[in-house]
Enzyme design. Structure first.
Site, PDB file in Angstrom:
ATOM      1  N   LYS A 125       0.802  -1.186  -0.158  1.00 34.34           N
ATOM      2  CA  LYS A 125      -0.016   0.035   0.110  1.00 34.34           C
ATOM      3  C   LYS A 125       0.995   1.258   0.186  1.00 34.34           C
ATOM      4  CE  LYS A 125      -3.974  -2.536   2.039  1.00 34.34           C
ATOM      5  NZ  LYS A 125      -4.739  -2.815   3.364  1.00 34.34           N
ATOM      6  N   ASP A 167     -10.918   3.072   3.639  1.00 34.52           N
ATOM      7  CA  ASP A 167     -11.305   1.868   3.851  1.00 34.52           C
ATOM      8  C   ASP A 167     -12.989   1.568   3.798  1.00 34.52           C
ATOM      9  OD1 ASP A 167      -9.277  -0.286   3.818  1.00 34.52           O
ATOM     10  OD2 ASP A 167      -8.991  -0.165   6.046  1.00 34.52           O
ATOM     11  N   GLN A 171      -4.589  -1.391   9.389  1.00 29.57           N
ATOM     12  CA  GLN A 171      -4.533  -2.663   9.069  1.00 29.57           C
ATOM     13  C   GLN A 171      -5.028  -3.700   9.889  1.00 29.57           C
ATOM     14  OE1 GLN A 171      -3.713  -3.427   5.771  1.00 29.57           O
ATOM     15  NE2 GLN A 171      -4.026  -5.549   5.905  1.00 29.57           N
TER      16      GLN A 171
HETATM   17  N1  GUN Z   1      -6.996  -6.689   6.053  1.00 24.64           N
HETATM   18  C1  GUN Z   1      -7.451  -7.299   5.118  1.00 24.64           C
HETATM   19  N2  GUN Z   1      -7.707  -6.601   4.272  1.00 24.64           N
HETATM   20  C2  GUN Z   1      -7.755  -5.433   4.747  1.00 24.64           C
HETATM   21  C3  GUN Z   1      -8.363  -4.120   3.998  1.00 24.64           C
HETATM   22  O1  GUN Z   1      -8.779  -4.021   2.942  1.00 24.64           O
HETATM   23  N3  GUN Z   1      -8.183  -3.024   4.858  1.00 24.64           N
HETATM   24  C4  GUN Z   1      -7.585  -3.059   6.281  1.00 24.64           C
HETATM   25  N4  GUN Z   1      -7.457  -2.153   6.783  1.00 24.64           N
HETATM   26  N5  GUN Z   1      -7.066  -4.248   6.539  1.00 24.64           N
HETATM   27  C5  GUN Z   1      -7.298  -5.394   5.918  1.00 24.64           C
END
Ligand code: GUN
Length: 284
Positions: A53, A120, A97
């Site tokens: 990311k 998100d 995350q």
């Molecule tokens: N963990 C697995 N997929 C995601 C996501 O799309 N966003 C976040 N913040 N955590 C995750």
């Protein structure tokens, strides 16, 4: 005839080029779009996702900050960091995350993020906005799946879509997005007695369970669009999705590969949401 591939890498390149243009335009106006990525603990998969990311931000001209904390970080400490990021004008998007260590209430943390920075799309305000058809951030993975359908010219309107999985991150928002696009939506899950009965009627199937071979060739209507959100390892340790790709691609009309399908689209839509947050903050 084997299914045509929906290439998430190619579509991502195209969408990220648009993000880069918007980022450059904003930066020229003195607003550098910024994303804060917060990682708590040492989950190795999370560390890879977070790195990807941050790299994607740099590649598209977005500013990003990676905040890494030990698994011993307290919930109160994390909430204080979120508060500070909410107030930081250089940060337009906040991503925590998941999963978080067990002693931290993930729900409480997500709700602490300002809905204006909820790139998100996990905040109840974002989920509620999606449910009632109001503007708000859409969760990145299902949003990316919708973009993939759009890219192949398949409108969900009047189609029967079957979503396998009911997570807050993918299954439920996916169903809402398809419904908003006028599909007839069936949501299947671990307590669905006869999954194949539903999937065989589907024009669009989205598999989002996190288990290999949830969808096999005998469960698919010829010509259907199959979107595979799964991210698993096969016995040889190779990355694979929820769909039996070899078998299903003999029956489906379109299919997403793993890797190179939904995965890159999730990060792409995070960039899109972050740019949008920055544009809104700049009054555009
Ligand atoms: N963990 C697995 N997929 C995601 C996501 O799309 N966003 C976040 N913040 N955590 C995750």
């Amino acid at each position: 005839m084997p299914a045509q591939l929906i290439d998430g890498n190619a579509l991502s390149r195209q969408l990220r080029a648009e993000v880069a243009e918007r980022a450059a335009a904003l930066t020229a106006r003195g607003v550098r779009p910024g994303l804060a990525v917060v990682l708590v603990g040492d989950n190795p998969a999370s560390a890879v996702y977070v790195r990807n990311k941050v790299k994607a931000c740099a590649d598209s001209g977005l500013h990003s900050v990676l905040e890494k904390y030990e698994a011993t970080l307290t919930e109160a400490e994390l909430l204080a960091r979120i508060e500070a990021l909410n107030d930081d004008p250089a940060i337009h998007g906040i991503l925590v995350q998941l999963p978080l260590p067990a002693h931290i209430d993930a729900h409480k943390v997500i709700e602490a993020i300002s809905p204006d920075k909820d790139v998100d799309g996990f905040h109840v305000a974002s989920a509620g906005a999606l449910m009632v058809g109001q503007p708000g951030f859409r969760p990145c993975t299902p949003y990316g799946c919708m973009k993939m359908l759009e890219s192949i010219g398949v409108s969900p309107k009047g189609k029967h879509a079957v979503v396998i999985g009911r997570s807050n991150i993918v299954g439920k928002p996916m169903a809402m997005l398809l419904l908003a696009a006028n599909a007839t939506v069936t949501v299947c899950h671990s307590a669905t007695p006869d999954l194949a009965h539903h999937t065989r009627q589907a024009d669009i199937v989205v598999a989002a369970v996190g288990k290999r071979n949830v969808l096999t060739a005998d469960m698919v209507k010829p010509g259907a669009v199959v979107i595979d959100v799964g991210m698993n390892r096969d016995d040889a340790g190779k990355l694979c999705g929820d769909v039996d790709f070899a078998g299903v691609s003999e029956v489906a009309g379109w299919i997403t590969p793993v890797p190179g399908g939904v995965g890159p689209m999730t990060i792409t839509m995070l960039l899109v949401n972050t740019i949008e947050a920055a544009e809104r903050a700049a009054g555009i």
